[in-house]
Design a protein around this motif. Structure first.
Motif, PDB file in Angstrom:
ATOM      1  N   ASN A  23       1.139  -1.282   0.001  1.00  0.00           N
ATOM      2  CA  ASN A  23       0.134   0.277  -0.079  1.00  0.00           C
ATOM      3  C   ASN A  23       1.062   1.257  -0.158  1.00  0.00           C
ATOM      4  N   LEU A  24       1.842   1.180   0.770  1.00  0.00           N
ATOM      5  CA  LEU A  24       2.757   2.414   0.647  1.00  0.00           C
ATOM      6  C   LEU A  24       3.568   2.787  -0.391  1.00  0.00           C
ATOM      7  N   GLN A  25       4.016   1.725  -1.218  1.00  0.00           N
ATOM      8  CA  GLN A  25       4.691   1.702  -2.367  1.00  0.00           C
ATOM      9  C   GLN A  25       3.642   2.160  -3.575  1.00  0.00           C
ATOM     10  N   ASN A  26       2.362   1.690  -3.321  1.00  0.00           N
ATOM     11  CA  ASN A  26       1.562   2.081  -4.296  1.00  0.00           C
ATOM     12  C   ASN A  26       1.126   3.570  -4.244  1.00  0.00           C
ATOM     13  N   ALA A  27       1.127   3.908  -2.921  1.00  0.00           N
ATOM     14  CA  ALA A  27       0.641   5.420  -2.727  1.00  0.00           C
ATOM     15  C   ALA A  27       1.659   6.182  -3.294  1.00  0.00           C
ATOM     16  N   LYS A  28       2.912   5.956  -2.700  1.00  0.00           N
ATOM     17  CA  LYS A  28       4.201   6.632  -3.212  1.00  0.00           C
ATOM     18  C   LYS A  28       4.308   6.721  -4.835  1.00  0.00           C
ATOM     19  N   LYS A  71       7.264   8.043   7.548  1.00  0.00           N
ATOM     20  CA  LYS A  71       8.663   8.142   6.632  1.00  0.00           C
ATOM     21  C   LYS A  71       8.384   8.193   5.384  1.00  0.00           C
ATOM     22  N   THR A  72       7.682   7.112   4.768  1.00  0.00           N
ATOM     23  CA  THR A  72       7.114   7.171   3.350  1.00  0.00           C
ATOM     24  C   THR A  72       6.412   8.353   2.821  1.00  0.00           C
ATOM     25  N   LEU A  73       5.433   8.744   3.592  1.00  0.00           N
ATOM     26  CA  LEU A  73       4.844   9.807   3.172  1.00  0.00           C
ATOM     27  C   LEU A  73       5.570  11.132   3.123  1.00  0.00           C
ATOM     28  N   SER A  74       6.425  11.474   4.204  1.00  0.00           N
ATOM     29  CA  SER A  74       7.272  12.381   4.217  1.00  0.00           C
ATOM     30  C   SER A  74       8.081  12.598   2.942  1.00  0.00           C
ATOM     31  N   ALA A  75       8.680  11.380   2.565  1.00  0.00           N
ATOM     32  CA  ALA A  75       9.589  11.206   1.542  1.00  0.00           C
ATOM     33  C   ALA A  75       8.851  11.219   0.339  1.00  0.00           C
ATOM     34  N   ALA A  76       7.860  10.949   0.167  1.00  0.00           N
ATOM     35  CA  ALA A  76       7.124  11.004  -1.241  1.00  0.00           C
ATOM     36  C   ALA A  76       6.667  12.390  -1.483  1.00  0.00           C
ATOM     37  N   GLU A 109       8.296  20.158   1.342  1.00  0.00           N
ATOM     38  CA  GLU A 109       9.822  19.613   1.709  1.00  0.00           C
ATOM     39  C   GLU A 109       9.784  18.390   2.454  1.00  0.00           C
ATOM     40  N   GLY A 110       8.579  17.892   2.940  1.00  0.00           N
ATOM     41  CA  GLY A 110       8.342  16.677   3.415  1.00  0.00           C
ATOM     42  C   GLY A 110       8.238  16.779   4.944  1.00  0.00           C
ATOM     43  N   ASN A 111       7.982  18.106   5.477  1.00  0.00           N
ATOM     44  CA  ASN A 111       7.761  18.373   6.804  1.00  0.00           C
ATOM     45  C   ASN A 111       6.395  18.009   7.273  1.00  0.00           C
TER      46      ASN A 111
END
Ligand SMILES: NC(=O)CCC(=O)C(=O)O
Length: 284
Positions: A23-28, A71-76, A109-111
């Protein structure tokens, strides 16, 4: 530099499985796709990282901000260079261990810039159709949420929160140009109220309303309605879809919002002298 008067919002109607990493990979991937297509504000669905249901919240819950979803959402958000309304995830608060249905919001900026815990828990019982009791495992949030962008303020609610007009109205009075609801209605209340509520909140407050649902999975214990939608300040539907995985886009146009508010000026015609405090007025 003057603030831009128009920007693109996108809602990702994600296919959600019980595999969190998937799910996280797909979202990204979909966030990056939306950004390539010009979106500046991207929205994910309620419970986008795991199966929705009272029996699953504890198993999938994560701490915020120290969990893998944040972590994943911030990076995305950073890689895509977008504001990201990260749907919602089951949150575990430490050290209390209490669970919440929580939306996290990121800047380009991912904050992590905002966090909304679902205020109105989804407790309903429609005989012969659907019984659901989020409060069996979740706690409700105790604050209303909006965040600033260079385009304007955006309000956030989660799903059942859309049924409470006071919340959207307060967001509008605080200057929000849009209210965004990650949500997962179902096959009973979806056809009854999903679109109606969005258009009602938009017309009440003369702002944009966007909803983002998971795609429908008929093998799930809770089957989401789908039909993610973006509505303008006149209550007109700008973009919608059906029940399958999809990404929808629309422009949020601040000149249009201004014109609608000037043409039918209810914002300034309210009689707060007659209803200064609605709850107080119920007292005999
Ligand atoms: N996840 C939810 O809050 C569902 C809300 C819903 O279906 C409704 O009818 O309200």
């Amino acid at each position: 530099m003057a603030s831009p008067s128009k920007f693109k919002i996108s809602c990702i109607q994600l296919a959600v499985s019980s595999d969190k990493s998937l799910n996280l990979q797909n979202a990204k991937n979909k966030i990056l796709e939306a950004s390539k297509n010009g979106a500046k504000l991207v929205v994910l669905p309620e419970c986008f990282n795991s199966t929705y249901g009272v029996q699953y919240f504890d198993r999938f819950a994560e701490c915020i901000p120290n969990g893998e979803s944040v972590k994943t959402l911030s990076a995305a958000a950073k890689e895509a260079n977008v504001y990201l309304i990260g749907g919602s995830i089951p949150e575990r608060e430490e050290p209390s261990g209490k669970l919440y249905n929580t939306c996290t919001v990121y800047d380009p900026e991912g904050n992590l810039i905002a966090k909304h815990r679902k205020v109105h828990l989804f407790d309903i019982d429609i005989p012969g159709k659907i019984t659901f009791q989020e409060s069996a495992t979740l706690n409700s949030g105790n604050s209303l949420t909006c965040f600033d962008t260079e385009y304007g303020k955006i309000g956030v609610g989660i799903c059942y929160d859309i049924r409470f007009p006071e919340m959207a109205m307060i967001a509008a009075r605080r200057g929000c140009i849009a209210m965004v609801y990650p949500g997962a209605f179902n096959l009973t209340t979806g056809p009854l109220h999903w679109e109606l509520l969005q258009r009602a909140r938009a017309v009440d407050n003369q702002f944009y309303v966007a909803t983002c649902s998971p795609a429908r999975d008929t093998s799930a214990s809770y089957i989401a309605w789908g039909y993610s939608t973006i509505v303008d300040p006149n209550g007109q539907i700008l973009a919608t879809t059906d029940h399958k995985e999809d990404i929808i886009y629309a422009d949020i146009d601040l000149e249009h919002l201004k014109t609608v508010r000037q043409s039918i000026p209810i914002y300034n015609q309210r009689r707060f002298d007659l209803y200064p405090n609605v709850a107080e007025n119920f007292k005999e």
